[in-house]
Scaffold this motif. Structure first.
Motif, PDB file in Angstrom:
ATOM      1  N   GLY A  93      -9.940 -19.851 -36.081  1.00  0.00           N
ATOM      2  CA  GLY A  93     -11.348 -19.470 -36.176  1.00  0.00           C
ATOM      3  C   GLY A  93     -11.517 -18.207 -37.008  1.00  0.00           C
ATOM      4  O   GLY A  93     -12.437 -18.096 -37.825  1.00  0.00           O
ATOM      5  N   LEU A 124     -18.949 -26.480 -38.610  1.00  0.00           N
ATOM      6  CA  LEU A 124     -17.927 -26.073 -39.593  1.00  0.00           C
ATOM      7  C   LEU A 124     -18.562 -25.774 -40.941  1.00  0.00           C
ATOM      8  O   LEU A 124     -17.930 -25.178 -41.809  1.00  0.00           O
ATOM      9  N   PHE A 125     -19.809 -26.179 -41.126  1.00  0.00           N
ATOM     10  CA  PHE A 125     -20.477 -26.001 -42.422  1.00  0.00           C
ATOM     11  C   PHE A 125     -21.552 -24.923 -42.376  1.00  0.00           C
ATOM     12  O   PHE A 125     -22.341 -24.799 -43.297  1.00  0.00           O
ATOM     13  N   ASN A 126     -21.601 -24.168 -41.289  1.00  0.00           N
ATOM     14  CA  ASN A 126     -22.537 -23.044 -41.232  1.00  0.00           C
ATOM     15  C   ASN A 126     -21.784 -21.773 -41.624  1.00  0.00           C
ATOM     16  O   ASN A 126     -20.881 -21.336 -40.909  1.00  0.00           O
ATOM     17  N   PRO A 127     -22.115 -21.187 -42.803  1.00  0.00           N
ATOM     18  CA  PRO A 127     -21.307 -20.066 -43.307  1.00  0.00           C
ATOM     19  C   PRO A 127     -21.375 -18.825 -42.424  1.00  0.00           C
ATOM     20  O   PRO A 127     -20.536 -17.939 -42.556  1.00  0.00           O
ATOM     21  N   GLN A 159     -10.370 -34.010 -39.067  1.00  0.00           N
ATOM     22  CA  GLN A 159      -9.174 -33.411 -39.657  1.00  0.00           C
ATOM     23  C   GLN A 159      -8.785 -32.136 -38.897  1.00  0.00           C
ATOM     24  O   GLN A 159      -7.632 -31.964 -38.487  1.00  0.00           O
ATOM     25  N   LEU A 193     -17.341 -24.048 -49.408  1.00  0.00           N
ATOM     26  CA  LEU A 193     -18.652 -23.926 -48.758  1.00  0.00           C
ATOM     27  C   LEU A 193     -19.397 -22.715 -49.301  1.00  0.00           C
ATOM     28  O   LEU A 193     -20.622 -22.751 -49.473  1.00  0.00           O
ATOM     29  N   MET A 214     -14.729 -23.641 -35.439  1.00  0.00           N
ATOM     30  CA  MET A 214     -13.332 -24.010 -35.677  1.00  0.00           C
ATOM     31  C   MET A 214     -12.475 -23.683 -34.458  1.00  0.00           C
ATOM     32  O   MET A 214     -11.697 -24.516 -33.993  1.00  0.00           O
ATOM     33  N   GLY A 215     -12.626 -22.481 -33.930  1.00  0.00           N
ATOM     34  CA  GLY A 215     -11.840 -22.093 -32.758  1.00  0.00           C
ATOM     35  C   GLY A 215     -12.206 -22.937 -31.545  1.00  0.00           C
ATOM     36  O   GLY A 215     -11.350 -23.305 -30.740  1.00  0.00           O
ATOM     37  N   LEU A 261      -5.372 -31.003 -35.307  1.00  0.00           N
ATOM     38  CA  LEU A 261      -4.340 -29.975 -35.151  1.00  0.00           C
ATOM     39  C   LEU A 261      -3.901 -29.877 -33.689  1.00  0.00           C
ATOM     40  O   LEU A 261      -2.724 -29.670 -33.392  1.00  0.00           O
ATOM     41  N   THR A 262      -4.851 -30.020 -32.769  1.00  0.00           N
ATOM     42  CA  THR A 262      -4.487 -29.894 -31.355  1.00  0.00           C
ATOM     43  C   THR A 262      -4.636 -31.205 -30.581  1.00  0.00           C
ATOM     44  O   THR A 262      -4.259 -31.266 -29.421  1.00  0.00           O
ATOM     45  N   HIS A 267     -10.462 -26.334 -31.888  1.00  0.00           N
ATOM     46  CA  HIS A 267      -9.037 -26.274 -31.552  1.00  0.00           C
ATOM     47  C   HIS A 267      -8.821 -26.054 -30.060  1.00  0.00           C
ATOM     48  O   HIS A 267      -7.931 -26.656 -29.460  1.00  0.00           O
ATOM     49  N   ALA A 307     -14.328 -33.646 -41.805  1.00  0.00           N
ATOM     50  CA  ALA A 307     -13.818 -32.278 -41.622  1.00  0.00           C
ATOM     51  C   ALA A 307     -13.512 -31.998 -40.155  1.00  0.00           C
ATOM     52  O   ALA A 307     -12.501 -31.374 -39.828  1.00  0.00           O
ATOM     53  N   ALA A 358     -19.022 -20.699 -38.736  1.00  0.00           N
ATOM     54  CA  ALA A 358     -18.012 -21.753 -38.738  1.00  0.00           C
ATOM     55  C   ALA A 358     -16.714 -21.335 -38.048  1.00  0.00           C
ATOM     56  O   ALA A 358     -15.992 -22.176 -37.514  1.00  0.00           O
ATOM     57  N   GLY A 359     -16.425 -20.038 -38.038  1.00  0.00           N
ATOM     58  CA  GLY A 359     -15.215 -19.574 -37.360  1.00  0.00           C
ATOM     59  C   GLY A 359     -15.266 -19.896 -35.870  1.00  0.00           C
ATOM     60  O   GLY A 359     -14.269 -20.335 -35.273  1.00  0.00           O
ATOM     61  N   VAL A 360     -16.433 -19.704 -35.274  1.00  0.00           N
ATOM     62  CA  VAL A 360     -16.618 -20.030 -33.855  1.00  0.00           C
ATOM     63  C   VAL A 360     -16.408 -21.529 -33.640  1.00  0.00           C
ATOM     64  O   VAL A 360     -15.687 -21.953 -32.731  1.00  0.00           O
ATOM     65  N   GLY A 376     -13.595 -18.039 -40.642  1.00  0.00           N
ATOM     66  CA  GLY A 376     -14.682 -17.096 -40.894  1.00  0.00           C
ATOM     67  C   GLY A 376     -14.344 -16.140 -42.029  1.00  0.00           C
ATOM     68  O   GLY A 376     -15.208 -15.779 -42.835  1.00  0.00           O
TER      69      GLY A 376
END
Lengths: 334, 334
Positions: B230, A223-226, A275, B279, A233-234, A279-280, A237, A272, A229-231, B234
């Motif tokens: 996600g 989650l902290f790799n700019p 948290q 971030l 996060m998904g 959600l799921t 979830h 993080a 992080a989207g990958v 991103g």
């Protein structure tokens, strides 16, 4: 993606031992799925497996020729094509984690169209997916997460699968990256799917189940790799994990490839992820920390694990040096 | 993706006014980019623009025929193809937000290969991207975020762009979704890129700049939408926003299409977005809230905005009913 096992591991003409990491990983975790190795030259790196021809391996039951090496450009060298085509003609499936697709090689594409072979480009994903729903699914799930990329998330997931099985707990590894897919023979490269379908892809990798106890899902990124992080996060979830194991490399100075990007602290990484995961799955919890301590000596590593266990009040270990037993104890005590 | 303007808006034979939402949005925000409309039947919905043939519109300068309608399957009806092909033969570019690609229609594909036309499938992205770096870029950026999908993030971004321009602040809208791309004539559908490149795509949509004051970036999804978080994550990292405006629909009962998924509170939405955004931009801050209050009457809406402004200590407005002036005041006072 479902790749038939057992494998014949193809090492091409690669001489850099690091370039055979994938083949080594497959053999380490699934020795019984590896019939032998095929090298094109005497200088090629060896895994120490039985050396054999396509013919010999097929007689011993090999179903798939696996390209178990990487190279800088990700292009399949011309010098390998003769062997790959011969294998396809013999009815082998071919699996590859290279960037270049096997189906870009016209004779292989034709052989697939004729039903002679099946080509598995595990770095790509062309199947149909649904968007994720986040709906609660039956079965228990553990996800490995990280402070960054390349901190041992696949290794840890496989180590946990093995340790659970050794205690007669029915656990299944679920792969989300190319090496993991080759190890397991199934899975989806999550970072290769269209962005809309990240969590949906994970829901497909680890669907509802009642026939075993745990799915151990391989994490990706942080989650902290700019960059990625989207990958992550998904993935979080979609995995709806009951338990998470945090992976971290001791001594890493900054986010991989990005000197301007600081590594997060252990506290903020745990907070993080918990948290976001809730959600799921409202019960999602980090149950242990796996450190790659290869940069320090074993005595210091042991001390660090003890210190951090105290500090974070969860088991902390190096899965290579000290096993994951303490984490399994915590997981099963829950 | 760069689509030549002005446009001729193609409405096909669509009779449902809601199905012409895209065309209406383009005309609302870029009236000067719309030369006229082309309808195939008298029953087709009308935007009230000048009715004209391909020939007439081209004489008035139209460069691109834009499919400004949607339908359930996303398939381009056979009955439209004659007009699309005629337009391409005349040298029009064609732009479409449908699922089916324009290049799936063989004559259009051929005309593009011959250099007669350019086809823009804004729902897809085939270009080359780099992975994001999160490195600080020059220029100020505002991103619209949300409690969910479809809560007014594109509308709000365009309203903010317009309001800033009216105060002589040089602001540019940056599109990340299909309608936004058609409005602006450029952008990338972020949810259509390969997962590894989400933040990189946003870095490409809003690169380093010094020639204007603000990029106003269209947001997508929500960190609390289990299908698409996600993408939102991103996008947030890639946008590295200095300012964020939170969009929310009053009265929405649950996450869109997912009755089991609760909407997040305003507090947690602000906290999670600020935390994640920091971030890549430590100064990221929510500077206002835009509500869609269409489910309540205007008096109640005015009262709600006043109450929430007090409660969250930032301007709260409905951009349709009450303008975004209060948010612009806050943004420029920073």
């Amino acid at each position: 993606m479902s790749i038939s096992q057992p494998y014949l591991l193809f090492l091409g003409d690669v001489t850099d031992p690091l370039a055979a990491k994938t083949a080594r990983g497959i053999h380490q975790w699934r020795p019984n799925s590896c019939v032998g190795q095929l090298r094109l030259t005497d200088e090629t790196v060896s895994l120490g497996l039985d050396e054999m021809s396509l013919q010999q391996a097929q007689e011993l039951g090999a179903k798939t020729l696996v390209i178990g090496t990487a190279n800088a450009g990700g292009v399949i060298p011309k010098s390998w094509q003769k062997t790959l085509i011969a294998a396809a003609e013999m009815g082998y499936e071919i699996a590859s984690g290279m960037h270049q697709r096997l189906s870009d090689i016209t004779p292989l594409k034709t052989l697939q169209e004729e039903g002679q072979t099946r080509l598995h480009d595990v770095r790509h994903y062309d199947g149909t997916l649904e968007v994720g729903s986040g709906k609660k699914r039956s079965g228990k799930r553990l996800l490995t997460i990280g402070t960054d990329c390349s901190v041992g998330k696949m290794f840890t997931a496989l180590a946990i699968e093995k340790a659970l099985q050794q205690r007669d707990v029915d656990a299944q590894f679920k792969a989300t990256g190319q090496t993991g897919i080759l190890v397991q023979g199934s899975g989806i490269s999550i970072d290769a799917v269209v962005a809309d379908f990240i969590s949906g892809a994970v829901e497909a990798v680890s669907p509802e189940f009642t026939d075993h106890e745990w799915d151990i899902i391989e994490g990706q990124g942080s989650l902290f790799n700019p960059s990625f992080a989207g990958v992550s996060m998904g993935l979080l979830h979609g995995a709806q994990p009951d338990a998470m194991v945090l992976c971290h490399e001791v001594g890493r100075q900054h986010i991989r490839h990005l000197p301007h990007a600081k590594l997060p602290s252990i506290e903020e990484t745990i907070a993080a992820n918990q948290q976001a995961a809730r959600l799921t799955n409202p019960n999602a919890k980090v149950v242990g920390i796996c450190l790659n301590t290869s940069s320090i000596d074993e005595e210091d590593a042991r001390e660090l694990c003890a210190q951090w266990s105290e500090e974070y009040q969860i088991p902390v270990t190096d899965p290579v040096r000290f096993s994951v037993d303490s984490i399994i104890d915590n997981l099963l005590a829950k």
